[in-house]
Scaffold this active site. Structure first.
Site, PDB file in Angstrom:
ATOM      1  N   GLU A  24      -5.634  -5.032  10.548  1.00 46.25           N
ATOM      2  CA  GLU A  24      -4.620  -4.007  10.792  1.00 46.25           C
ATOM      3  C   GLU A  24      -4.954  -3.246  12.069  1.00 46.25           C
ATOM      4  OE1 GLU A  24      -2.503  -2.893   6.886  1.00 46.25           O
ATOM      5  OE2 GLU A  24      -4.209  -1.570   7.083  1.00 46.25           O
ATOM      6  N   GLY A  44       2.130   2.268  10.856  1.00 52.63           N
ATOM      7  CA  GLY A  44       3.082   3.362  10.704  1.00 52.63           C
ATOM      8  C   GLY A  44       3.754   3.789  12.002  1.00 52.63           C
ATOM      9  N   HIS A  95      -9.673   1.156   4.681  1.00 47.25           N
ATOM     10  CA  HIS A  95      -8.413   1.316   5.418  1.00 47.25           C
ATOM     11  C   HIS A  95      -8.650   2.236   6.613  1.00 47.25           C
ATOM     12  CE1 HIS A  95      -4.333   2.519   6.411  1.00 47.25           C
ATOM     13  NE2 HIS A  95      -3.951   1.409   5.799  1.00 47.25           N
ATOM     14  N   SER A 130       3.130  -2.096  10.468  1.00 44.33           N
ATOM     15  CA  SER A 130       4.572  -2.141  10.720  1.00 44.33           C
ATOM     16  C   SER A 130       5.213  -3.479  10.343  1.00 44.33           C
ATOM     17  CB  SER A 130       4.880  -1.763  12.174  1.00 44.33           C
ATOM     18  OG  SER A 130       4.463  -0.430  12.432  1.00 44.33           O
ATOM     19  N   GLU A 151      -7.047   4.623   7.777  1.00 50.50           N
ATOM     20  CA  GLU A 151      -6.836   6.055   7.516  1.00 50.50           C
ATOM     21  C   GLU A 151      -8.065   6.671   6.855  1.00 50.50           C
ATOM     22  OE1 GLU A 151      -3.104   5.486   5.498  1.00 50.50           O
ATOM     23  OE2 GLU A 151      -2.202   4.946   7.417  1.00 50.50           O
ATOM     24  N   ASN A 167       0.871  -1.182   0.000  1.00 51.92           N
ATOM     25  CA  ASN A 167       0.000   0.000   0.000  1.00 51.92           C
ATOM     26  C   ASN A 167       0.903   1.225   0.000  1.00 51.92           C
ATOM     27  OD1 ASN A 167      -1.781   2.050   0.570  1.00 51.92           O
ATOM     28  ND2 ASN A 167      -2.322   1.320   2.620  1.00 51.92           N
ATOM     29  N   TRP A 168       1.023   1.841  -1.163  1.00 50.31           N
ATOM     30  CA  TRP A 168       1.953   2.973  -1.291  1.00 50.31           C
ATOM     31  C   TRP A 168       1.375   4.268  -0.724  1.00 50.31           C
ATOM     32  CZ3 TRP A 168       4.213   2.172  -6.972  1.00 50.31           C
ATOM     33  CH2 TRP A 168       4.884   0.944  -7.007  1.00 50.31           C
ATOM     34  N   LYS A 169       0.119   4.247  -0.318  1.00 49.85           N
ATOM     35  CA  LYS A 169      -0.541   5.423   0.269  1.00 49.85           C
ATOM     36  C   LYS A 169      -0.315   6.651  -0.625  1.00 49.85           C
ATOM     37  CE  LYS A 169      -0.274   3.238   4.744  1.00 49.85           C
ATOM     38  NZ  LYS A 169      -0.217   3.349   6.185  1.00 49.85           N
TER      39      LYS A 169
END
Ligand code: PGA
Length: 250
Positions: free
Chosen positions: A168, A174, A96, A214, A98, A9-11
């Protein structure tokens, strides 16, 4: 045996040239892995086309990070499932943490997105996870149960390989603080039991459930050696070719 599934997941990272460069490196480094594992790269929307062109024919799959459930219309800023399929996307991350945290995404919205993706034959990676506070309050199972049941409400799972769940824990994303392999395995086992209640055991046994939060080259083995963990959703460590390649090769 469930086929391992590792997604990057490159966000909100990487320009188009940077994304293409990373995809080119991974294509070379992961050449021998695509036979054994599903490997999915999820760049930003702007880089989807170019990354898709770069990995075409390599066996590496293209993923997106979000979608909107309507097929088209006056929804400024949104992207439909059909538009993702059009550029070669095979899987889409949905719900997700976020998106839940910063963009107010609810379980009801996750449910609409999951169904819209399915209607376009797009695979989904549905994310669930508890916050630090919820874990400390002993509410992990309650929270996960609600997210899974409401997120997948009314779904028919005809192709279990197109439904992937990512556990997650929000406190692990992160932060450098990962769950232990055993803790993650216990929650994932709990998720598989929910899937059994919802869809029956043969479907539940076929769905891949990933750990995310992580994940790095140093801890991937700990997760992949657990019986219920089928792969990983990798954020930060997927932005560097050699660290993502090491994770895929665990
Ligand atoms: P992280 O992110 O690997 O940087 O913790 C994981 C994710 O958000 O999918």
């Amino acid at each position: 045996m469930r086929r391992p599934f590792i997604a990057g997941n490159w966000k909100m990272h990487k320009t188009v040239p940077e994304a293409v460069r990373l995809a080119k490196q991974l294509k070379v480094m992961l050449h021998d892995e695509v036979e054994k594992k599903d490997i999915v790269l999820c760049p930003t929307f702007t880089a989807l086309q170019a990354v898709g062109d770069t990995i075409r024919g390599s066996g590496i799959k293209l993923g997106a990070q979000n979608l909107f459930w309507e097929p088209e219309g006056a929804f400024t800023g949104e992207i439909s499932p059909g538009m993702l399929v059009d550029v070669g996307v095979e899987y889409c991350i949905i719900g997700h943490s976020e998106r839940r945290q910063y963009f107010g995404e609810t379980d009801a919205a996750v449910n609409k997105k999951v169904k819209a993706a399915k209607a376009h034959d797009l695979g989904v990676i549905v994310c669930v996870g508890e916050t630090k506070q919820q874990r400390e309050d002993g509410k992990t199972e309650e929270v996960i149960h609600t997210q899974v049941v409401q997120g997948l409400d009314g779904l028919d799972v005809e192709s279990p390989d197109r439904l992937v769940i990512a556990y997650e824990p929000v406190w692990a994303i992160g932060t450098g603080l990962n769950a232990t392999g055993e803790d993650a395995n216990a929650v994932i086992d709990f998720i598989r039991n929910i899937l059994t209640d919802l869809f029956g055991s043969s479907t539940a046994e076929a769905v891949r459930i990933l750990y995310g939060g992580s994940v790095k080259p140093e801890n991937i083995k700990e997760f992949m050696s657990q019986p219920q963990i089928d792969g990983a959703l990798v954020g930060g460590a997927s932005l560097d070719a050699s660290s993502f390649a090491q994770i895929v090769k665990y």
